[in-house]
Design a protein around this motif. Structure first.
Motif, PDB file in Angstrom:
ATOM      1  N   GLY A   1       0.780  -1.236   0.000  1.00 54.18           N
ATOM      2  CA  GLY A   1       0.000   0.000   0.000  1.00 54.18           C
ATOM      3  C   GLY A   1       0.805   1.275   0.000  1.00 54.18           C
ATOM      4  N   TYR A   2       2.027   1.240  -0.541  1.00 56.68           N
ATOM      5  CA  TYR A   2       2.876   2.431  -0.576  1.00 56.68           C
ATOM      6  C   TYR A   2       2.913   3.087  -1.952  1.00 56.68           C
ATOM      7  CZ  TYR A   2       4.654   1.231   4.038  1.00 56.68           C
ATOM      8  OH  TYR A   2       4.763   0.961   5.383  1.00 56.68           O
ATOM      9  N   GLY A   3       1.961   2.787  -2.811  1.00 57.45           N
ATOM     10  CA  GLY A   3       1.942   3.383  -4.129  1.00 57.45           C
ATOM     11  C   GLY A   3       2.608   2.494  -5.166  1.00 57.45           C
ATOM     12  N   PRO A   4       2.654   2.965  -6.420  1.00 55.58           N
ATOM     13  CA  PRO A   4       3.010   2.104  -7.544  1.00 55.58           C
ATOM     14  C   PRO A   4       4.497   1.904  -7.812  1.00 55.58           C
ATOM     15  CG  PRO A   4       2.411   4.267  -8.347  1.00 55.58           C
ATOM     16  CD  PRO A   4       2.163   4.286  -6.862  1.00 55.58           C
ATOM     17  N   LEU A   5       5.379   2.655  -7.181  1.00 62.35           N
ATOM     18  CA  LEU A   5       6.788   2.568  -7.539  1.00 62.35           C
ATOM     19  C   LEU A   5       7.388   1.211  -7.206  1.00 62.35           C
ATOM     20  CD1 LEU A   5       8.157   6.095  -6.586  1.00 62.35           C
ATOM     21  CD2 LEU A   5       7.002   5.314  -8.671  1.00 62.35           C
TER      22      LEU A   5
ATOM     23  N   TYR B   1     -11.185   1.569   3.791  1.00 65.78           N
ATOM     24  CA  TYR B   1     -10.208   1.757   2.718  1.00 65.78           C
ATOM     25  C   TYR B   1      -9.531   0.420   2.433  1.00 65.78           C
ATOM     26  CZ  TYR B   1     -10.636   6.853   2.894  1.00 65.78           C
ATOM     27  OH  TYR B   1     -11.110   8.140   2.821  1.00 65.78           O
ATOM     28  N   SER B   2      -9.155   0.216   1.172  1.00 66.40           N
ATOM     29  CA  SER B   2      -8.576  -1.061   0.769  1.00 66.40           C
ATOM     30  C   SER B   2      -7.382  -0.841  -0.150  1.00 66.40           C
ATOM     31  CB  SER B   2      -9.630  -1.914   0.052  1.00 66.40           C
ATOM     32  OG  SER B   2     -10.055  -1.278  -1.158  1.00 66.40           O
ATOM     33  N   TRP B   3      -6.509  -1.855  -0.198  1.00 63.83           N
ATOM     34  CA  TRP B   3      -5.425  -1.883  -1.173  1.00 63.83           C
ATOM     35  C   TRP B   3      -4.941  -3.316  -1.318  1.00 63.83           C
ATOM     36  CZ3 TRP B   3      -4.763  -0.125   3.821  1.00 63.83           C
ATOM     37  CH2 TRP B   3      -3.774  -0.747   4.593  1.00 63.83           C
ATOM     38  N   GLY B   4      -4.232  -3.598  -2.388  1.00 65.36           N
ATOM     39  CA  GLY B   4      -3.723  -4.945  -2.651  1.00 65.36           C
ATOM     40  C   GLY B   4      -4.191  -5.448  -4.002  1.00 65.36           C
TER      41      GLY B   4
ATOM     42  N   ARG C   1       7.424   0.810   8.193  1.00 65.23           N
ATOM     43  CA  ARG C   1       7.455   2.148   7.599  1.00 65.23           C
ATOM     44  C   ARG C   1       6.051   2.738   7.665  1.00 65.23           C
ATOM     45  NH1 ARG C   1       8.797   2.992   1.307  1.00 65.23           N
ATOM     46  NH2 ARG C   1      10.842   2.162   1.941  1.00 65.23           N
ATOM     47  N   LEU C   2       5.973   4.006   8.035  1.00 68.19           N
ATOM     48  CA  LEU C   2       4.686   4.684   8.120  1.00 68.19           C
ATOM     49  C   LEU C   2       4.062   4.798   6.736  1.00 68.19           C
ATOM     50  CD1 LEU C   2       2.614   6.339   9.804  1.00 68.19           C
ATOM     51  CD2 LEU C   2       3.963   8.370   9.218  1.00 68.19           C
ATOM     52  N   ASN C   3       2.794   4.434   6.634  1.00 66.42           N
ATOM     53  CA  ASN C   3       2.080   4.576   5.372  1.00 66.42           C
ATOM     54  C   ASN C   3       1.477   5.978   5.307  1.00 66.42           C
ATOM     55  OD1 ASN C   3       0.074   4.490   3.272  1.00 66.42           O
ATOM     56  ND2 ASN C   3       0.307   2.271   3.292  1.00 66.42           N
ATOM     57  N   VAL C   4       2.090   6.842   4.505  1.00 68.47           N
ATOM     58  CA  VAL C   4       1.677   8.242   4.454  1.00 68.47           C
ATOM     59  C   VAL C   4       0.315   8.429   3.788  1.00 68.47           C
ATOM     60  CG1 VAL C   4       4.027   9.117   4.524  1.00 68.47           C
ATOM     61  CG2 VAL C   4       2.985   8.577   2.316  1.00 68.47           C
ATOM     62  N   TYR C   5      -0.111   7.469   2.978  1.00 71.66           N
ATOM     63  CA  TYR C   5      -1.428   7.580   2.351  1.00 71.66           C
ATOM     64  C   TYR C   5      -2.552   7.474   3.382  1.00 71.66           C
ATOM     65  CZ  TYR C   5       0.775   7.007  -2.223  1.00 71.66           C
ATOM     66  OH  TYR C   5       1.541   7.163  -3.358  1.00 71.66           O
ATOM     67  N   LEU C   6      -2.251   6.858   4.524  1.00 79.34           N
ATOM     68  CA  LEU C   6      -3.259   6.648   5.558  1.00 79.34           C
ATOM     69  C   LEU C   6      -3.105   7.616   6.725  1.00 79.34           C
ATOM     70  CD1 LEU C   6      -2.984   2.752   5.628  1.00 79.34           C
ATOM     71  CD2 LEU C   6      -4.801   4.088   4.543  1.00 79.34           C
TER      72      LEU C   6
ATOM     73  N   THR D   1      -2.327   1.752  -3.961  1.00 82.54           N
ATOM     74  CA  THR D   1      -2.568   2.950  -3.163  1.00 82.54           C
ATOM     75  C   THR D   1      -3.904   2.824  -2.430  1.00 82.54           C
ATOM     76  OG1 THR D   1      -1.423   4.241  -4.856  1.00 82.54           O
ATOM     77  CG2 THR D   1      -2.695   5.462  -3.220  1.00 82.54           C
ATOM     78  N   PRO D   2      -3.935   2.972  -1.109  1.00 85.33           N
ATOM     79  CA  PRO D   2      -5.197   2.871  -0.367  1.00 85.33           C
ATOM     80  C   PRO D   2      -6.249   3.840  -0.888  1.00 85.33           C
ATOM     81  CG  PRO D   2      -3.336   2.860   1.141  1.00 85.33           C
ATOM     82  CD  PRO D   2      -2.785   3.198  -0.218  1.00 85.33           C
TER      83      PRO D   2
END
Length: 491
Positions: A62-66, A106-109, A76-81, A148-149
């Motif tokens: 859930g840390y984005g597409p990179l 919220y969801s991701w995966g 690591r802190l998930n900044v999106y949340l 991305t969440p």
């Protein structure tokens, strides 16, 4: 949660001595007791900060597409949340859900089976920049809408508070305080996609209200849920337990022929063979096995048991399946109805957290899932490999020998996590996917090890959840006084 009003319904049974019909009174369980088992999955303190770690090649972290975010070896802190008021979190096999105090999910995966409950195809792969990421990274980037969440779509707003969230490998499910259950995704079995609901729905891509027509008592409502790899358990307010989903490992506590699979793809009651009526107090699930605590003070288990993960027998049978719930072999001093706080289980191991902070562990030990060193396992509880004579499993619940007071526990497929009364995070088990959060070594860890890095050194970790090859932890900032105490402890 306010206890529901006690009422009685009557079922007729025949007394074969008198040939007269008698009335059996069935009363609701005390919902306050059941709500306790839900409340341990909801944070009433400051909004949780969320940390994910492990391997995320399928967008699990859930840390984005990179592409560089496919492996996170320490929390690591998930900044999106970061700006969401999160009060609960849960990991499925390859996706995750978080619940906010605004009653949003919220969801991701990975979203192959529609488990995210939202569109991840339209306008996908448009890399987001709101977290400070660049959009021109190298090849191998992930789908931005999966990685991305984002908010689950089409959830109702009139059902009151969401009180529990669960995730299987291929489905998501939420429970509202009024007893409504919404679910989406599908169930898979050994042959592939089994389906979702009877022969009517194959894959459900949006939140869908489960018809409660299966309830035996029309006055009942669903008060707790639990999820496995590809099955869901639902407990109603009269203590009746229902199972729904894939059946091949005995996880539904009944035998089903393959040619009747779709006809049985809806919740049906679990039958406990007992002289008296069994009322379930709480339910928990591993990937292919499950547990139920009853008001009559018994812990039952059923499902896949080839490594003793059900804890019901000292003697193991290869590929053993338990179709009818059996009593777990607990230590004599453990009172199931009073002492059990939480049960977490993976594919082949199980963990029972007691209210006194102790953990009972049992099941497979090949990858150190149970957290017991070889010299910590009583000989009478050990199952040895016939050739190597090494301890392969521990089929009897055995205490982890530690003075640490644990407050929460979780299990991934082959790893385990726990939090303590001082807010520390401990992990053990399979380490190759970095789901232990212990750094780049990626080694299996035999006994509970404290996780500590810059990201969480001033955090009190209170929530954990384990996925297939990743983990989630949630916590909140320590006070200055608590930071000073921790620093003194670390010296």
């Amino acid at each position: 949660m306010v206890a529901i009003k006690r009422s009685a319904s009557f079922s007729s049974s025949e007394n074969f001595l008198t040939k007269k019909k008698t009335k059996t009174i069935v009363t609701p369980i005390n919902e306050n007791e059941t709500s306790y088992y839900r409340s341990i999955n909801l944070s009433e303190q400051n909004p949780l900060k969320v940390y994910t770690f492990g391997t995320g090649s399928m967008c699990e972290l859930g840390y984005g597409p990179l592409a560089k975010n496919k492996e996170i070896k320490r929390p690591r802190l998930n900044v999106y949340l970061e700006n969401l008021k999160i009060k609960s979190l849960v990991a499925g096999g390859m996706h995750s859900l978080v619940l906010t105090s605004d009653n949003e999910v919220y969801s991701w995966g990975t979203n192959d089976m529609g488990v995210l409950g939202r569109d991840t195809v339209t306008n996908a792969n448009m890399a987001l920049k709101d977290a400070g990421e660049e959009s021109d990274d190298d090849d191998g980037d992930l789908n931005d809408l999966e990685s991305t969440p984002a908010k689950v779509e089409n959830l109702p707003k009139i059902n009151g508070e969401i009180i529990q969230i669960c995730a299987t490998d291929n489905a998501s499910v939420i429970l509202y305080e009024n007893g409504d259950v919404y679910a989406w995704g599908t169930f898979r079995n050994n042959e592939g996609v089994l389906g979702f609901y009877k022969n009517e729905i194959k894959i459900q891509t949006k939140p869908w209200k489960l018809p409660l027509t299966f309830l035996k008592n029309k006055q009942a409502k669903i008060v707790q849920i639990a999820s496995g790899k590809d099955h869901i358990l639902l407990l109603d307010s009269f203590g009746v337990l229902y199972a729904w989903g894939t059946y091949q490992q005995g996880q539904l506590a009944r035998k089903i022929m393959d040619h009747h699979a779709l006809a049985n793809l809806h919740p049906q009651p679990i039958i406990f063979k007992s002289r008296s009526k069994v009322q379930v107090k709480a339910v928990f699930s591993g990937e292919n096995h499950a547990f139920a605590v009853t008001h009559s003070n018994i812990l039952f288990a059923w499902g896949l048991n080839q490594f003793g993960q059900c804890g019901t027998d000292k003697d193991l049978e290869d590929g053993g399946l338990i179709y009818t719930p059996k009593k777990v072999l607990l230590p004599s001093e453990v009172n199931p109805a009073a002492d059990i706080k939480l049960i977490a289980a993976g594919e082949h191991h199980s963990l029972i957290l007691l209210n006194n902070g102790k953990i009972l562990s049992f099941g497979r030990r090949d990858m150190f899932e149970i957290g017991l060193a070889s010299d910590q396992v009583p000989k009478e509880n050990a199952y040895l490999d016939p050739s190597s004579k090494k301890i392969r499993s521990v089929p009897v619940p055995t205490f982890l020998p530690t003075d640490v007071v644990f407050t929460s526990v979780a299990a991934g497929s082959h790893h385990s996590l726990a939090t303590t009364d001082k807010g520390y995070l401990y992990t053990w088990g399979f380490g190759e996917t970095y789901a232990l959060g212990l750094g780049p070594a990626g080694e299996d860890v035999e006994t509970p090890a404290k996780v500590m890095n810059t990201a969480i050194k001033e955090m009190k970790i209170t929530f954990v959840s384990g996925g297939g090859q990743f983990s989630i932890a949630g916590g909140y900032d320590l006070t200055e006084e608590e930071i000073e105490i921790r620093e003194e402890e670390e010296e």
